[in-house]
Design a protein around this motif. Structure first.
Motif, mmCIF file in Angstrom:
data_model
loop_
_atom_site.group_PDB
_atom_site.id
_atom_site.type_symbol
_atom_site.label_atom_id
_atom_site.label_comp_id
_atom_site.label_asym_id
_atom_site.label_seq_id
_atom_site.Cartn_x
_atom_site.Cartn_y
_atom_site.Cartn_z
ATOM 1 N N ALA A 94 0.815 -1.222 0.000
ATOM 2 C CA ALA A 94 0.000 0.000 0.000
ATOM 3 C C ALA A 94 0.842 1.263 0.000
ATOM 4 N N SER A 95 1.983 1.257 0.682
ATOM 5 C CA SER A 95 2.813 2.469 0.716
ATOM 6 C C SER A 95 3.373 2.789 -0.658
ATOM 7 N N ASP A 96 3.810 1.768 -1.394
ATOM 8 C CA ASP A 96 4.341 1.999 -2.744
ATOM 9 C C ASP A 96 3.253 2.431 -3.713
ATOM 10 N N VAL A 97 2.053 1.864 -3.546
ATOM 11 C CA VAL A 97 0.941 2.248 -4.424
ATOM 12 C C VAL A 97 0.550 3.693 -4.165
ATOM 13 N N GLN A 98 0.414 4.061 -2.898
ATOM 14 C CA GLN A 98 -0.010 5.415 -2.552
ATOM 15 C C GLN A 98 0.996 6.465 -3.010
ATOM 16 N N GLU A 99 2.279 6.149 -2.899
ATOM 17 C CA GLU A 99 3.317 7.121 -3.256
ATOM 18 C C GLU A 99 3.790 6.975 -4.694
ATOM 19 N N ARG A 100 3.091 6.166 -5.472
ATOM 20 C CA ARG A 100 3.330 5.997 -6.902
ATOM 21 C C ARG A 100 4.664 5.327 -7.223
ATOM 22 N N ARG A 101 5.293 4.703 -6.240
ATOM 23 C CA ARG A 101 6.543 3.983 -6.515
ATOM 24 C C ARG A 101 6.269 2.648 -7.190
ATOM 25 N N MET A 102 5.074 2.127 -6.996
ATOM 26 C CA MET A 102 4.756 0.831 -7.582
ATOM 27 C C MET A 102 4.727 0.894 -9.104
ATOM 28 N N ASP A 103 4.296 2.027 -9.659
ATOM 29 C CA ASP A 103 4.296 2.176 -11.117
ATOM 30 C C ASP A 103 5.703 2.014 -11.671
ATOM 31 N N LEU A 104 6.661 2.636 -10.982
ATOM 32 C CA LEU A 104 8.058 2.536 -11.420
ATOM 33 C C LEU A 104 8.578 1.113 -11.266
ATOM 34 N N THR A 105 8.217 0.473 -10.177
ATOM 35 C CA THR A 105 8.672 -0.908 -9.952
ATOM 36 C C THR A 105 8.154 -1.842 -11.031
ATOM 37 N N LEU A 106 6.867 -1.716 -11.358
ATOM 38 C CA LEU A 106 6.257 -2.611 -12.338
ATOM 39 C C LEU A 106 6.651 -2.279 -13.770
ATOM 40 N N SER A 107 7.280 -1.126 -13.979
ATOM 41 C CA SER A 107 7.779 -0.798 -15.318
ATOM 42 C C SER A 107 9.038 -1.594 -15.652
ATOM 43 N N ASN A 108 9.626 -2.212 -14.633
ATOM 44 C CA ASN A 108 10.800 -3.061 -14.826
ATOM 45 C C ASN A 108 10.348 -4.493 -15.129
ATOM 46 N N ALA A 169 1.642 -10.879 10.102
ATOM 47 C CA ALA A 169 2.158 -10.150 8.948
ATOM 48 C C ALA A 169 1.310 -10.422 7.715
ATOM 49 N N GLY A 170 0.877 -11.689 7.547
ATOM 50 C CA GLY A 170 0.046 -12.042 6.398
ATOM 51 C C GLY A 170 -1.276 -11.306 6.389
ATOM 52 N N ILE A 171 -1.865 -11.106 7.564
ATOM 53 C CA ILE A 171 -3.094 -10.311 7.654
ATOM 54 C C ILE A 171 -2.835 -8.906 7.136
ATOM 55 N N GLY A 172 -1.707 -8.355 7.523
ATOM 56 C CA GLY A 172 -1.347 -7.018 7.053
ATOM 57 C C GLY A 172 -1.117 -6.978 5.556
ATOM 58 N N VAL A 173 -0.477 -8.008 5.011
ATOM 59 C CA VAL A 173 -0.201 -8.049 3.568
ATOM 60 C C VAL A 173 -1.500 -8.090 2.766
ATOM 61 N N VAL A 174 -2.457 -8.890 3.209
ATOM 62 C CA VAL A 174 -3.750 -8.950 2.516
ATOM 63 C C VAL A 174 -4.407 -7.574 2.501
ATOM 64 N N LEU A 175 -4.401 -6.901 3.625
ATOM 65 C CA LEU A 175 -4.986 -5.559 3.686
ATOM 66 C C LEU A 175 -4.185 -4.585 2.837
ATOM 67 N N SER A 176 -2.886 -4.820 2.707
ATOM 68 C CA SER A 176 -2.031 -3.930 1.931
ATOM 69 C C SER A 176 -2.367 -3.943 0.444
ATOM 70 N N VAL A 177 -2.849 -5.096 -0.050
ATOM 71 C CA VAL A 177 -3.201 -5.172 -1.471
ATOM 72 C C VAL A 177 -4.662 -4.842 -1.715
ATOM 73 N N VAL A 178 -5.455 -4.817 -0.651
ATOM 74 C CA VAL A 178 -6.884 -4.526 -0.788
ATOM 75 C C VAL A 178 -7.167 -3.041 -0.599
ATOM 76 N N VAL A 179 -6.460 -2.424 0.331
ATOM 77 C CA VAL A 179 -6.695 -1.021 0.680
ATOM 78 C C VAL A 179 -5.641 -0.137 0.033
ATOM 79 N N ASP A 180 -6.063 0.939 -0.617
ATOM 80 C CA ASP A 180 -5.130 1.822 -1.307
ATOM 81 C C ASP A 180 -4.339 2.699 -0.350
ATOM 82 N N VAL A 253 -2.775 -13.182 -5.460
ATOM 83 C CA VAL A 253 -3.827 -13.256 -6.483
ATOM 84 C C VAL A 253 -4.548 -11.923 -6.613
ATOM 85 N N VAL A 254 -4.873 -11.314 -5.489
ATOM 86 C CA VAL A 254 -5.565 -10.016 -5.530
ATOM 87 C C VAL A 254 -4.692 -8.964 -6.188
ATOM 88 N N PHE A 255 -3.419 -8.948 -5.848
ATOM 89 C CA PHE A 255 -2.513 -7.923 -6.383
ATOM 90 C C PHE A 255 -2.294 -8.092 -7.886
#
Length: 260
Positions: A94-108, A169-180, A253-255
């Motif tokens: 969620a932190s990378d998605v919110q701060e737009r770093r995920m776009d750069l990561t997935l461009s690789n 941690a897994g509970i947090g990861v699931v929420l991380s991909v569900v919540v922006d 799967v969600v991500f």
């Protein structure tokens, strides 16, 4: 192929060092208290209602194993450290998605599955650091005051905590991909982990409702049974590991299917 893992691992070093320092201070505090109050522990136990001992699984406070299990592991390890792992897990995506770093990561040339797995794998840093550093501190602290732990039981209370912490941690990861929003993901994760721990604790009071605790991860990690009774619930640990893997599969799967 492992650039994300290396970067995320470096991010976890500072937090791990801080946590070890916190546990070192707490351990020093409790070990300094124990010799002075050991002989009065019967009076202390009589002063509290029995349901408090049932809630938190407190036993044999007059022994160093029971005292440290109650004062250090039943709250700071089983609750606060669990909340920490849920908090960290909720920020992984969620932190990378919110701060737009995920776009750069997935461009690789990296798959979304690899992004999730490498970020989760970076949790090895706090897991190893804490489960190596803290037992050493606890063992040495006991020797300083003339007490001792069974080294196997002390090692097992940490080893068997790993699946439990991974589930949090897994509970947090699931929420991380569900919540922006990272703040919302983190607050929801820590609230959920706390609520599950509280449900488990409260359900122990009444035998008619104790079954509710079987749906909470903390029910499958009994620090007092490990330290005091030297009972090692490997089957429970295996169940927690299976739940963790399911949570990571769900998060992956969600991500892979969501729009960024």
């Amino acid at each position: 192929m492992t650039a994300i893992l290396r970067l995320e691992s470096r991010k976890r070093v500072r937090g791990s060092v801080v946590l070890i320092a916190v546990f070192a201070v707490l351990s020093a505090l409790y070990f300094s208290m124990f010799p002075g109050i050991q002989e009065e522990m019967d009076v202390f136990e009589a002063a509290f209602p029995e349901y408090m001992f049932d809630m938190f699984g407190i036993e044999e406070l007059h022994t160093i194993e029971g005292f440290i299990a109650a004062e250090l592991y039943s709250f700071f390890w089983s609750l606060l450290l669990a909340i920490y792992f849920a908090y960290v897990g909720a920020g992984l995506i969620a932190s990378d998605v919110q701060e737009r770093r995920m776009d750069l990561t997935l461009s690789n040339p990296v798959s979304r599955e690899s992004v999730v797995l490498q970020k989760v794998a970076a949790l090895w840093v706090p897991l190893v650091a804490l489960n190596v550093g803290v037992p050493i501190i606890v063992y040495v602290g006991a020797l300083v005051i003339g007490e001792s732990f069974n080294p196997v039981a002390l090692a097992m209370v940490h080893l068997l905590s790993i699946p439990y912490l991974l589930v949090c941690a897994g509970i947090g990861v699931v929420l991380s991909v569900v919540v922006d929003r990272v703040r919302r993901a983190r607050s929801t994760a820590l609230t959920l982990v706390f609520a599950l721990w509280l449900v488990d604790s409260v359900s122990r009071i009444d035998p008619d409702y104790e079954w509710i605790g079987t749906f909470t991860p903390s029910r499958y990690y009994e620090e007092t049974n490990i330290l005091v009774h030297e009972e090692y619930a490997f089957l429970d640990a295996g169940l927690l590991l299976a739940v963790f893997l399911v949570l990571i599969v769900v998060a992956t799967v969600v991500f892979t299917r969501r729009d960024i």
